[in-house]
Each structure stands twice: as C-alpha cells, then as structure tokens.
Design an enzyme around this catalytic site. Structure first.
Site, PDB file in Angstrom:
ATOM      1  N   GLY A   1      -1.452   5.429   5.950  1.00 41.98           N
ATOM      2  CA  GLY A   1      -0.130   5.743   5.222  1.00 41.98           C
ATOM      3  C   GLY A   1       0.403   7.113   5.725  1.00 41.98           C
ATOM      4  N   ARG A   6      -2.105  11.814   9.339  1.00 45.17           N
ATOM      5  CA  ARG A   6      -3.550  11.396   9.431  1.00 45.17           C
ATOM      6  C   ARG A   6      -3.594  10.536  10.520  1.00 45.17           C
ATOM      7  NH1 ARG A   6      -5.018   7.896   4.741  1.00 45.17           N
ATOM      8  NH2 ARG A   6      -4.967   9.957   3.302  1.00 45.17           N
ATOM      9  N   ARG A  66      11.262   8.541  13.309  1.00 48.13           N
ATOM     10  CA  ARG A  66      11.307   8.906  11.677  1.00 48.13           C
ATOM     11  C   ARG A  66      10.047   9.583  11.559  1.00 48.13           C
ATOM     12  NH1 ARG A  66      14.596   5.242   8.125  1.00 48.13           N
ATOM     13  NH2 ARG A  66      15.751   3.888   9.454  1.00 48.13           N
ATOM     14  N   ARG A  79      -5.829  -1.090   7.593  1.00 44.74           N
ATOM     15  CA  ARG A  79      -5.508  -0.095   6.821  1.00 44.74           C
ATOM     16  C   ARG A  79      -6.634   1.048   6.484  1.00 44.74           C
ATOM     17  NH1 ARG A  79      -3.012   2.978   3.317  1.00 44.74           N
ATOM     18  NH2 ARG A  79      -3.668   2.799   0.873  1.00 44.74           N
ATOM     19  N   SER A  86      -5.972   5.945   0.933  1.00 43.41           N
ATOM     20  CA  SER A  86      -6.539   6.585  -0.246  1.00 43.41           C
ATOM     21  C   SER A  86      -6.420   5.773  -1.409  1.00 43.41           C
ATOM     22  CB  SER A  86      -6.069   7.962  -0.418  1.00 43.41           C
ATOM     23  OG  SER A  86      -4.664   7.988  -0.609  1.00 43.41           O
ATOM     24  N   ASP A 103      -8.666  10.057  -6.038  1.00 44.21           N
ATOM     25  CA  ASP A 103      -8.611  10.469  -7.223  1.00 44.21           C
ATOM     26  C   ASP A 103      -9.047   9.254  -8.427  1.00 44.21           C
ATOM     27  OD1 ASP A 103      -5.838   9.112  -8.524  1.00 44.21           O
ATOM     28  OD2 ASP A 103      -5.778   9.230  -6.365  1.00 44.21           O
ATOM     29  N   ARG A 131      -7.185  14.707   1.788  1.00 47.39           N
ATOM     30  CA  ARG A 131      -6.707  13.405   2.270  1.00 47.39           C
ATOM     31  C   ARG A 131      -6.439  13.115   3.568  1.00 47.39           C
ATOM     32  NH1 ARG A 131      -4.769  13.989  -3.323  1.00 47.39           N
ATOM     33  NH2 ARG A 131      -2.814  14.550  -2.751  1.00 47.39           N
TER      34      ARG A 131
END
Length: 233
Positions: free
Chosen positions: A21, A25, A44, A88, A91, A205, A218
């Site tokens: 996402g 990363r 973007r 995908r 987290s 989490d 993350r």
C-alpha cells in the site's frame, strides 16, 4: 500505453507485481531486494519499479489505501500492462488473540463491508478468494524458508476509524483473523479478469491487546513477508 495514474509503457512492468500500500515500501523493496532496478512510475508519488530477483523479472508498485485506490491500480496493471500475478504485501490489524505482532497471514479469502462488487450486478454475494496457485506456492516458500504463516479469512473494510469501536468483535465471531482495506477489490479485479492474486499480510497492530508497530517498522521491518512474495516471481 500510459494511463492517468501510471506513466509506464508496455514492457516496463513484469507479469508478477508486488503491491504494498505504501509507495515508500515499494521504494524500499526495489532498493534492497532487487537488482538492475528501473523506476517506471512516479505519478502522484505512487512509485513503481522493475528489476530482477534471483534472475527473474519482477515489479513492485504502491497502491495507496482502500478499495478505490487499489481498484484503479490493479485494474490498470491487469488490463493495460498484462500483469498476470498480483501479490499484495501489506499490514493488518489482528482480530484474533492468537495473532501477535509480525505474524504473517496468507489470506485465502476476504470478506468486506465494501460495495465494490456491486458493479458486477451479481444475483448474490461474491466470495472474494485468493488464487490457489499463488497461495500454495506462498505456503511452500514460507515452509521452505522456515517462516511461520497462518492461512485464513480476513476482512477488507472501508472504515479505519469506526464509529462503533466494538464492531470488530462481530467479525471475529465469524473466524475473521484480521482487518485491512484493499484485498477484496484486488481479488474481485483478478477474478473478473481471470488472473492470479494473493494477499500476504504482516500483523502491524492488534485490536485485541492494543499493541502496535511504528510507521518505520511497517515500512522497513516486514522482511519475511517480502521474501515470501519475491519467491513467487
């Protein structure tokens, strides 16, 4: 062909794409795991890169948060760039007391509170599931590398800050292991197009015990999840 969201041309993107996402990363994976890297997108600030891993061509690209965002990027990757395997890597928040920080989930299915599948005008509720081909390969890769994983159902939610803080317990009663915000749309797009998709998640989490990782952890700390995904290239 370029799109309003992707400046790549055909041939720039591999048939297998890892989809975190967070675009940072994607940048971290490209810089630390891939060789001969070329950036194909920065529109973007949704960074995308192609390189090689163990001699195999693989791409990585951020998707942003939520079904609308990954819905756009995954659709374009499939239909404009001929991507066949969409993985995908994200987290999630654990709904099960058995899950601890950094545990890895291979999402066999994604329940949802999203209306993403309404576009298909189906006569019922669509069950969004992973590609067995990718799921079985991911489980084998994890086992071969002595990386513990759990396989189960997750929920893709449109809501991060829920008005009812106890709402998650109703999902947990149905055996839902964790929550995230993208997989249902990814699985729908892949199923509709007849290509492969899989979500691999690391617990960042716990809704149960309120433990959590930091943003930096993350971004950079989920290396076992990244290794499993890269083995699928």
């Amino acid at each position: 062909m370029t799109t309003p969201h992707n400046s790549a041309i055909k041939g720039n993107i591999a048939e297998t794409v890892l989809l975190p996402g967070d675009p940072l990363r994607a940048k971290f994976i490209a810089e630390n795991f891939l060789q001969d890297v070329e950036q194909f997108n920065a529109v973007r600030n949704m960074f995308g890169y192609t390189g090689t891993y163990n001699g195999k061509k693989v791409s990585v690209m951020g998707t942003g948060m939520g079904c609308p965002s990954i819905g756009i990027y995954s659709y374009e990757l499939i239909h404009m760039y001929n991507v066949k395997n969409l993985i995908r890597i994200g987290s999630c928040g654990a709904y099960s007391e058995k899950l601890k920080l950094y545990d890895i989930i291979l999402a066999i299915g994604a329940s949802t509170d999203s209306n993403f599948a309404d576009q298909y005008d189906l006569p019922g509720i669509f069950s969004a599931t992973a590609s067995w081909e990718l799921l079985s390969k991911a489980k084998k890769a994890a086992d071969d590398n002595n990386i513990p994983t759990v396989v189960g159902n997750i929920v893709t939610s449109d809501i991060f800050y829920h008005d009812n803080p106890e709402d998650w317990k109703r999902w947990a009663k149905m055996g839902i292991m964790a929550a995230e915000m993208e997989s249902y749309a990814l699985y729908c797009n892949a199923s509709r197009a007849g290509v492969n998709a899989l979500t691999i998640l690391t617990v960042s989490d716990s809704i149960v015990d309120k433990s959590e990782t930091t943003p930096e952890e993350r971004e950079k700390g989920f290396k076992n999840m990244m290794k499993i995904a890269l083995e699928l290239a």
